[in-house]
Design an enzyme around this catalytic site. Structure first.
Site, mmCIF file in Angstrom:
data_model
loop_
_atom_site.group_PDB
_atom_site.id
_atom_site.type_symbol
_atom_site.label_atom_id
_atom_site.label_comp_id
_atom_site.label_asym_id
_atom_site.label_seq_id
_atom_site.Cartn_x
_atom_site.Cartn_y
_atom_site.Cartn_z
ATOM 1 N N ASP A 114 -5.897 46.365 15.505
ATOM 2 C CA ASP A 114 -4.968 46.578 14.400
ATOM 3 C C ASP A 114 -5.565 47.584 13.412
ATOM 4 O OD1 ASP A 114 -2.892 46.329 12.629
ATOM 5 O OD2 ASP A 114 -3.141 44.188 12.260
ATOM 6 N N ASP A 115 -4.982 48.776 13.324
ATOM 7 C CA ASP A 115 -5.421 49.831 12.386
ATOM 8 C C ASP A 115 -6.766 50.447 12.783
ATOM 9 O OD1 ASP A 115 -3.179 48.989 11.001
ATOM 10 O OD2 ASP A 115 -4.173 48.812 9.066
ATOM 11 N N CYS B 174 2.963 48.870 12.380
ATOM 12 C CA CYS B 174 2.676 47.648 13.147
ATOM 13 C C CYS B 174 3.821 47.127 14.014
ATOM 14 C CB CYS B 174 2.210 46.545 12.197
ATOM 15 S SG CYS B 174 0.620 46.876 11.412
ATOM 16 N N LYS C 48 -1.996 38.095 16.100
ATOM 17 C CA LYS C 48 -0.942 38.525 15.180
ATOM 18 C C LYS C 48 0.365 38.800 15.922
ATOM 19 C CE LYS C 48 0.056 42.597 12.261
ATOM 20 N NZ LYS C 48 -0.542 43.718 11.505
ATOM 21 N N HIS D 266 3.980 39.385 14.043
ATOM 22 C CA HIS D 266 4.647 40.389 13.201
ATOM 23 C C HIS D 266 5.935 40.920 13.823
ATOM 24 C CE1 HIS D 266 4.027 43.840 10.060
ATOM 25 N NE2 HIS D 266 4.991 42.992 9.724
ATOM 26 N N HIS E 86 -7.578 45.878 10.441
ATOM 27 C CA HIS E 86 -6.607 45.838 9.346
ATOM 28 C C HIS E 86 -7.203 45.073 8.157
ATOM 29 C CE1 HIS E 86 -2.870 44.793 7.226
ATOM 30 N NE2 HIS E 86 -2.166 45.535 8.074
ATOM 31 N N ASP F 1 -3.013 49.623 17.816
ATOM 32 C CA ASP F 1 -1.564 49.696 17.570
ATOM 33 C C ASP F 1 -1.148 51.008 16.917
ATOM 34 O OD1 ASP F 1 -2.719 49.092 15.089
ATOM 35 O OD2 ASP F 1 -1.151 47.666 14.500
ATOM 36 N N LYS G 229 -2.326 56.042 9.853
ATOM 37 C CA LYS G 229 -1.232 55.070 9.926
ATOM 38 C C LYS G 229 -0.049 55.552 9.087
ATOM 39 C CE LYS G 229 -0.418 50.163 8.766
ATOM 40 N NZ LYS G 229 -1.089 48.940 8.208
#
Length: 451
Positions: free
Chosen positions: A41-42, A81, A135, A137, A223, A280, A303
Site C-alpha cells: 500500500d503506497d 487505493c 485491507k 477498502h 501507507h 497498489d 500517488k
C-alpha cells in the site's frame, strides 16, 4: 502454454457464477497450485533493493525476485487505493468494475458492486479455500463485505487506513474501531496490525496446507500512519525524515512477508505455490505521509497521478521449478492481468464475461513474448492518460510529487517512453497527429468502459 499438471474436470456452482473447471491433480503433488498475492500500500516505484534502492532493506521481497521474474514496466490500473484494488481482483478497468475513485471508509457505504466477479469467487468456485488478510477498502455494507465477494475468511479492516496499534480509523471524524474477523468486530489493541496479518496468514496456511488455497494479503503499509516497530526504526537512525519513517515501515512489511514465506517453506509448499507481489500505486506525498518519504526514481508523479510515478510499480512473480528465476521482463503488463494469469497457471476456466486483463504467462516465460497491452488507458477524475506503444499522452495531469498541476501548454502532455521516461519533455506540439489519434482512442475507450 506451459502445462504444469494433467487435468480432469470438476463442476462446481458458486452462488450465481457460471461453472468453473479445476484440475484434480499435479504431477508432483496430486493437487492444484496454491496462490499467495501480496499487495503493498503506497510503495514507491523503486523502493526495493531489487529495483535499485540503496538506503532501505527489503531482503525477503528481493528473495522473491531472485527466485522469480521481476517486471520493469508494470502498471496498476489506477493511482489510488479503491479503484486499484477493484481492478486487481476483478481483472477489469476500474470504470468497468464500478469503482472509478476511492470508496468512502465510514460505516454504511456502498463500494464495489456485488455483481462484480472477483478472483476469490472464481477460485472458491473451483474448490479453493480463499482468504483475505489485510485491507479491503471496497465497501462497508454487508453486501459489499469480503465474505460476500468470494473470500471465505476475512481478517482485517474495511476502511482506507487504521492506526496500527489501536486499529481505529482516524483519517476523518467521527473516528471508529475497524478490525474484523469475518463479520464479527475483533478487538486486539496494542499489537501491530502487520503482526496480526502474519499470525492469521500462518494459521490459514497451517489449516489449509493439504488443500488448494488463495491467500490474498493486501497490506496497509507503507501507507500512513508510518508506525514501524522499534527495531525497524533503529535500522534507519541515520536517515533524515520523512525517509526514515518510510524506510522503517517498508522494512516492517518486508519482514512480515519473510515470516509468511518462512511458513510456506516450513510446510514445504514453495514449489507448488504461485507467489505474486506488487504495490497498489506509487508512494504518497500527502500531509499524513509527512509529505513524502517514498522514491519514484526517474519517474514523475506519485500517488493520485497518472504520470509514471503514480502508476508504475514494482511487480514480482515466483514459482520455483516452473517460472524462470532471477530474470527481468521489460514488456508492459498491468495489475488487471494477474487474475487471468492466476487462472491460467491454476487451469481454472474463467466465467463468460468481459475481462480487460490478459494472461501474461507467455511473457513470464519468454522475454521476447509480445505485451498483451499495446494500448492501455487510465482515468482518475479529470486526469486521463493513454499509452500506445511507446507513446504516452497525459491530459490534465497532476504532478503530486512536486505539488503542481500540468497547465497551459502542458495540459496536453505527450512523451515517447522509449526516449523519456521522466515525462519532463512535452513533445505534443511536434506530433499533433499522435495527440489526435491518442485522444480518439481515449474517447472510444471511455465510452466503452463507463456505464
Amino acid at each position: 502454454m506451459l502445462s504444469v499438471k494433467p487435468t480432469c474436470t470438476i463442476a462446481v456452482i458458486f452462488l450465481a457464477i457460471p461453472l468453473f473447471t479445476s484440475p484434480c491433480s499435479s504431477a508432483e503433488t496430486d493437487r492444484p497450485l496454491n496462490v499467495i498475492l501480496f499487495f503493498a500500500d503506497d510503495l514507491g516505484s523503486i523502493d526495493l533493493n531489487c529495483y535499485g534502492s540503496t538506503d532501505l532493506n527489503t531482503p525477503h521481497i528481493d528473495d522473491l525476485a531472485q527466485r522469480g521474474v521481476r517486471f520493469t514496466q508494470f502498471y496498476v490500473a489506477s493511482p489510488v487505493c479503491s479503484p486499484s484494488r477493484a481492478a486487481l481482483i476483478t481483472g477489469r478497468y476500474p470504470q468497468r468494475a464500478g469503482v472509478p475513485g476511492n470508496v468512502p471508509s465510514q460505516p454504511g457505504h456502498r463500494g464495489m458492486p456485488p455483481e462484480q466477479v472477483t478472483l476469490g469467487e472464481i477460485l472458491s468456485g473451483a474448490g479453493y479455500k480463499t482468504a483475505l488478510m489485510g485491507k479491503w477498502h471496497l465497501g462497508t455494507l454487508p453486501d459489499y463485505h469480503p465474505n460476500s465477494q468470494g473470500f471465505q475468511e476475512f481478517f482485517g479492516h474495511k476502511a482506507g487506513c487504521i492506526d496500527n496499534y489501536s486499529h481505529f480509523f482516524y483519517w476523518a471524524g467521527p473516528h471508529f474501531h475497524d478490525m474484523w474477523r469475518n463479520r464479527q468486530e475483533h478487538w486486539e489493541q496494542g499489537t501491530h496490525f502487520s503482526d496480526l496479518i502474519v499470525r492469521e496468514s500462518e494459521q490459514f496456511l497451517e489449516a489449509n496446507q493439504d488443500k488448494p488455497f488463495l491467500l490474498y494479503v493486501p497490506f496497509n503499509i507503507p501507507h500512513y500512519p508510518m508506525q514501524a516497530a522499534d527495531r525497524f526504526r533503529e535500522m534507519y537512525a541515520d536517515l533524515p525524515e520523512p525517509r526514515r519513517s518510510y524506510a522503517a515501515i517498508t522494512s516492517h512489511m518486508d519482514d512480515a512477508i519473510g515470516q509468511i514465506m518462512a511458513k510456506v517453506d516450513e510446510l514445504k509448499l514453495r514449489e507448488r505455490t504461485l507467489v505474486i507481489f506488487l504495490s497498489d500505486h506509487g508512494h504518497s506525498t500527502e500531509e499524513r505521509a509527512n509529505f513524502g518519504g517514498g522514491n519514484a526514481g526517474p519517474y514523475r508523479g506519485a500517488k493520485f497521478s497518472v504520470l509514471e510515478g503514480g502508476i508504475r510499480v514494482p511487480a514480482i512473480v515466483s514459482l520455483p521449478g516452473i517460472i524462470p528465476e532471477g530474470q527481468t521482463r521489460d514488456q508492459v503488463a498491468v495489475s488487471i492481468d494477474w487474475l487471468p494469469t492466476i487462472a491460467d497457471y491454476c487451469d481454472v476456466t474463467l466465467p463468460d464475461r468481459t475481462f480487460d486483463g490478459r494472461s501474461i504467462k507467455s511473457v513470464i516465460h519468454d522475454p521476447d513474448a509480445a505485451t498483451p497491452h499495446p494500448t492501455f488507458h487510465w482515468q482518475l477524475g479529470h486526469q486521463w492518460a493513454v499509452r500506445d506503444g511507446d507513446w504516452k499522452l497525459v491530459v490534465n495531469g497532476n504532478d503530486t510529487q512536486h505539488k503542481t498541476r500540468l497547465e497551459g501548454n502542458d495540459r496536453i502532455f505527450l512523451s515517447n517512453m522509449a526516449v523519456d521516461v521522466t515525462e519532463t519533455n512535452n513533445i505534443a506540439a511536434q506530433h499533433p497527429d499522435i495527440v489526435t489519434r491518442l485522444t480518439k482512442l481515449h474517447k472510444q475507450w471511455a465510452a466503452e468502459v463507463t456505464p
